[in-house]
Scaffold this motif. Structure first.
Motif, mmCIF file in Angstrom:
data_model
loop_
_atom_site.group_PDB
_atom_site.id
_atom_site.type_symbol
_atom_site.label_atom_id
_atom_site.label_comp_id
_atom_site.label_asym_id
_atom_site.label_seq_id
_atom_site.Cartn_x
_atom_site.Cartn_y
_atom_site.Cartn_z
ATOM 1 N N GLY A 225 5.846 -6.325 -1.555
ATOM 2 C CA GLY A 225 7.098 -6.184 -0.810
ATOM 3 C C GLY A 225 7.089 -4.956 0.073
ATOM 4 O O GLY A 225 7.544 -5.001 1.230
ATOM 5 N N GLU A 226 6.554 -3.841 -0.440
ATOM 6 C CA GLU A 226 6.475 -2.613 0.354
ATOM 7 C C GLU A 226 5.573 -2.808 1.571
ATOM 8 O O GLU A 226 5.882 -2.347 2.675
ATOM 9 C CB GLU A 226 5.965 -1.475 -0.525
ATOM 10 N N GLN A 227 4.470 -3.526 1.361
ATOM 11 C CA GLN A 227 3.537 -3.798 2.461
ATOM 12 C C GLN A 227 4.179 -4.699 3.521
ATOM 13 O O GLN A 227 4.041 -4.465 4.725
ATOM 14 C CB GLN A 227 2.280 -4.465 1.890
ATOM 15 N N LEU A 228 4.900 -5.732 3.060
ATOM 16 C CA LEU A 228 5.510 -6.679 3.996
ATOM 17 C C LEU A 228 6.679 -6.076 4.757
ATOM 18 O O LEU A 228 7.090 -6.616 5.797
ATOM 19 C CB LEU A 228 5.954 -7.942 3.248
ATOM 20 N N ALA A 229 7.199 -4.957 4.287
ATOM 21 C CA ALA A 229 8.280 -4.284 5.014
ATOM 22 C C ALA A 229 7.832 -3.903 6.419
ATOM 23 O O ALA A 229 8.639 -3.872 7.357
ATOM 24 C CB ALA A 229 8.727 -3.037 4.242
ATOM 25 N N ASP A 230 6.533 -3.644 6.576
ATOM 26 C CA ASP A 230 6.001 -3.281 7.895
ATOM 27 C C ASP A 230 5.973 -4.465 8.858
ATOM 28 O O ASP A 230 5.812 -4.280 10.060
ATOM 29 C CB ASP A 230 4.584 -2.711 7.751
ATOM 30 N N GLU A 231 6.108 -5.688 8.322
ATOM 31 C CA GLU A 231 6.025 -6.884 9.170
ATOM 32 C C GLU A 231 7.396 -7.464 9.509
ATOM 33 O O GLU A 231 7.487 -8.526 10.138
ATOM 34 C CB GLU A 231 5.162 -7.946 8.473
ATOM 35 N N VAL A 249 9.093 -8.524 -4.968
ATOM 36 C CA VAL A 249 9.119 -8.409 -3.505
ATOM 37 C C VAL A 249 10.427 -7.779 -3.048
ATOM 38 O O VAL A 249 10.445 -6.901 -2.170
ATOM 39 C CB VAL A 249 8.891 -9.790 -2.856
ATOM 40 N N LEU A 250 11.544 -8.214 -3.617
ATOM 41 C CA LEU A 250 12.847 -7.640 -3.256
ATOM 42 C C LEU A 250 12.883 -6.136 -3.538
ATOM 43 O O LEU A 250 13.393 -5.351 -2.722
ATOM 44 C CB LEU A 250 13.955 -8.338 -4.044
ATOM 45 N N LYS A 251 12.335 -5.733 -4.678
ATOM 46 C CA LYS A 251 12.308 -4.320 -5.028
ATOM 47 C C LYS A 251 11.452 -3.533 -4.037
ATOM 48 O O LYS A 251 11.839 -2.444 -3.576
ATOM 49 C CB LYS A 251 11.760 -4.148 -6.441
ATOM 50 N N GLY A 252 10.286 -4.102 -3.686
ATOM 51 C CA GLY A 252 9.412 -3.429 -2.730
ATOM 52 C C GLY A 252 10.049 -3.277 -1.366
ATOM 53 O O GLY A 252 9.949 -2.228 -0.720
ATOM 54 N N LEU A 253 10.731 -4.312 -0.914
ATOM 55 C CA LEU A 253 11.423 -4.252 0.376
ATOM 56 C C LEU A 253 12.537 -3.205 0.336
ATOM 57 O O LEU A 253 12.707 -2.419 1.278
ATOM 58 C CB LEU A 253 12.006 -5.628 0.720
ATOM 59 N N ALA A 254 13.283 -3.189 -0.778
ATOM 60 C CA ALA A 254 14.371 -2.216 -0.914
ATOM 61 C C ALA A 254 13.844 -0.789 -0.912
ATOM 62 O O ALA A 254 14.473 0.121 -0.354
ATOM 63 C CB ALA A 254 15.152 -2.488 -2.197
ATOM 64 N N ASN A 255 12.669 -0.596 -1.517
ATOM 65 C CA ASN A 255 12.055 0.743 -1.539
ATOM 66 C C ASN A 255 11.796 1.258 -0.123
ATOM 67 O O ASN A 255 11.764 2.469 0.115
ATOM 68 C CB ASN A 255 10.747 0.717 -2.314
ATOM 69 N N GLN A 256 11.596 0.329 0.814
ATOM 70 C CA GLN A 256 11.306 0.696 2.205
ATOM 71 C C GLN A 256 12.538 0.577 3.095
ATOM 72 O O GLN A 256 12.429 0.620 4.324
ATOM 73 C CB GLN A 256 10.178 -0.197 2.747
ATOM 74 N N GLY A 257 13.704 0.391 2.499
ATOM 75 C CA GLY A 257 14.946 0.341 3.269
ATOM 76 C C GLY A 257 15.192 -0.958 3.999
ATOM 77 O O GLY A 257 16.010 -1.004 4.928
ATOM 78 N N VAL A 258 14.508 -2.036 3.578
ATOM 79 C CA VAL A 258 14.681 -3.340 4.233
ATOM 80 C C VAL A 258 15.816 -4.101 3.553
ATOM 81 O O VAL A 258 15.883 -4.187 2.323
ATOM 82 C CB VAL A 258 13.380 -4.166 4.169
ATOM 83 N N SER A 259 16.712 -4.670 4.334
ATOM 84 C CA SER A 259 17.854 -5.413 3.810
ATOM 85 C C SER A 259 17.569 -6.912 3.819
ATOM 86 O O SER A 259 17.093 -7.464 4.817
ATOM 87 C CB SER A 259 19.097 -5.132 4.664
ATOM 88 N N VAL A 260 17.858 -7.578 2.710
ATOM 89 C CA VAL A 260 17.691 -9.035 2.567
ATOM 90 C C VAL A 260 19.080 -9.652 2.437
ATOM 91 O O VAL A 260 19.900 -9.198 1.625
ATOM 92 C CB VAL A 260 16.839 -9.354 1.313
ATOM 93 N N PRO A 261 19.403 -10.685 3.239
ATOM 94 C CA PRO A 261 18.554 -11.395 4.199
ATOM 95 C C PRO A 261 18.698 -10.903 5.645
ATOM 96 O O PRO A 261 18.197 -11.574 6.558
ATOM 97 C CB PRO A 261 19.070 -12.822 4.080
ATOM 98 N N ARG A 262 19.396 -9.779 5.872
ATOM 99 C CA ARG A 262 19.653 -9.344 7.256
ATOM 100 C C ARG A 262 18.345 -9.125 8.015
ATOM 101 O O ARG A 262 18.196 -9.585 9.166
ATOM 102 C CB ARG A 262 20.465 -8.059 7.257
ATOM 103 N N ASP A 263 17.387 -8.435 7.394
ATOM 104 C CA ASP A 263 16.135 -8.123 8.077
ATOM 105 C C ASP A 263 15.068 -9.182 7.856
ATOM 106 O O ASP A 263 14.276 -9.485 8.758
ATOM 107 C CB ASP A 263 15.605 -6.762 7.596
ATOM 108 N N VAL A 264 15.021 -9.735 6.647
ATOM 109 C CA VAL A 264 14.048 -10.774 6.307
ATOM 110 C C VAL A 264 14.597 -11.550 5.119
ATOM 111 O O VAL A 264 15.326 -11.005 4.287
ATOM 112 C CB VAL A 264 12.661 -10.163 5.976
ATOM 113 N N SER A 265 14.262 -12.843 5.034
ATOM 114 C CA SER A 265 14.719 -13.690 3.933
ATOM 115 C C SER A 265 13.656 -13.762 2.841
ATOM 116 O O SER A 265 12.459 -13.633 3.117
ATOM 117 C CB SER A 265 15.017 -15.112 4.439
ATOM 118 N N VAL A 266 14.101 -13.989 1.601
ATOM 119 C CA VAL A 266 13.197 -14.086 0.449
ATOM 120 C C VAL A 266 13.672 -15.223 -0.446
ATOM 121 O O VAL A 266 14.869 -15.343 -0.727
ATOM 122 C CB VAL A 266 13.161 -12.772 -0.372
ATOM 123 N N SER A 267 12.737 -16.046 -0.909
ATOM 124 C CA SER A 267 13.090 -17.120 -1.849
ATOM 125 C C SER A 267 12.201 -17.043 -3.080
ATOM 126 O O SER A 267 11.113 -16.472 -3.061
ATOM 127 C CB SER A 267 12.932 -18.502 -1.193
#
Length: 329
Positions: A225-231, A249-267
């Motif tokens: 999730g942290e890696q995909l935050a860059d994409e 993945v949600l935790k990794g995205l959150a660690n990088q300040g990415v908002s779900v689903p505003r910035d990217v969606s996750v299922s």
């Protein structure tokens, strides 16, 4: 000369393998069936193997349950369904954990048989020739949950169909740049069937899909999730093979300040109870683990009573559309 097996006896007599096993272990079979088996065994000079001979004493009213992980949500819910149904019918379950190790799975098939269990319900991850050899040797009913093999009675989740249905829904919502986070192909149901169902849906809509492999563990999905935050910005959707992977993945995205689903969606996939109370709640496929456990117990008891059970039985699924996936169109 090829050694005659219990499978050969069953085919020649026109009965199920479980019927032959019950006959060899001193169980009750009808007079006509017993006479037919007597004749086939006499004509083929069949001799039960030494291991099977050691099991001829009366079976217990115990069903062995082999699980890959004790901390698995799917396994625990499945065991609850098994236990409730067996208890209602006067049986008990004996649970053994294999820690996702193939060698331990095979050992436990033999060990449970030595403990005189009447049958074995196996929550499998892969089926090898050595598994099949063990099942042939112990000569007691075995029911496989979650995977399938032509030679083993199997209760199977419709992983491919469910993944295709959810993937099709995502393409209808306009998602075309997708990352799929899955597990290794050694797991046929999750590693292959789910992946192929999603890929079929995405390929039909000519979507761009990148595949990443991980384990079933939440902690291993966090760095993904942290890696995909860059994409974020180039991908619109991250599809995960399990709900646990989605949580990581949600935790990794959150660690990088990415908002779900505003910035990217996750299922996710599985429909764990807690996916509904998270924020955002996770869009996923609900698989009825507890109901499947109860169904497995019923099927096992049918096998023990000599009733007909199809070699492959499918469960149902339900799409759970929630907050974590955005509709782009």
């Amino acid at each position: 000369m090829k050694q005659v097996t219990i499978k050969d006896i069953a085919e020649l007599a026109g009965v199920a393998k479980s019927t032959v096993s019950r006959y060899l272990n001193g169980g009750s079979v009808g007079k006509a069936t017993r006479e037919k088996l007597d004749r086939v065994i006499r004509d083929t000079n069949y001799e039960p193997n030494q291991f099977a001979q050691s099991l001829k004493s009366k079976q217990t009213k115990m069903i062995g349950v082999i699980v890959p992980r004790l901390d698995s949500y799917a396994a625990s819910r499945t065991m609850m369904g098994i236990d409730e149904q067996l208890t209602e019918r006067g049986y008990q379950m004996l649970v053994v954990n294999t820690a996702q190790q193939t060698e331990r799975e095979i050992e436990q098939l033999y060990n449970l048989a030595k403990q005189k269990v009447a049958g074995i319900i196996w929550l499998g991850t892969t089926v090898t020739e050595r598994h099949l050899e063990a099942i042939e040797t112990i000569q007691i009913p075995v029911l496989l949950i979650g995977q399938q093999h032509d030679n083993v009675h199997s209760l199977v989740y419709p992983d491919h169909e469910a993944a295709y249905a959810l993937g099709t829904r995502f393409t209808e919502w306009g998602h075309r740049n997708v990352v799929y986070v899955g597990v290794y192909e050694s797991d046929i149901a999750v590693g292959q069937a789910r992946r192929d169902g999603f890929l079929k849906a995405f390929q039909e809509s000519e979507s761009n899909v990148n595949i990443i492999q991980t384990t079933f563990k939440i902690e291993d999905a966090i760095p993904i999730g942290e890696q995909l935050a860059d994409e974020v910005g180039t991908i619109s959707l991250i599809v995960c093979a399990t709900d646990n992977i989605a949580l990581g993945v949600l935790k990794g995205l959150a660690n990088q300040g990415v908002s779900v689903p505003r910035d990217v969606s996750v299922s996710g996939f599985g429909g764990y109870d807690f996916t509904e109370v998270l924020h955002p709640s996770i869009t996923t496929v609900h698989l009825p683990y507890r109901r499947t456990g109860a169904k497995a117990a019923d099927m096992m008891l049918q096998l023990l009573h000599g009733e007909h059970v199809p070699m492959k039985t499918f469960t149902i699924f339900e799409l759970k559309v929630r907050e974590s996936v955005d509709k782009l169109n």
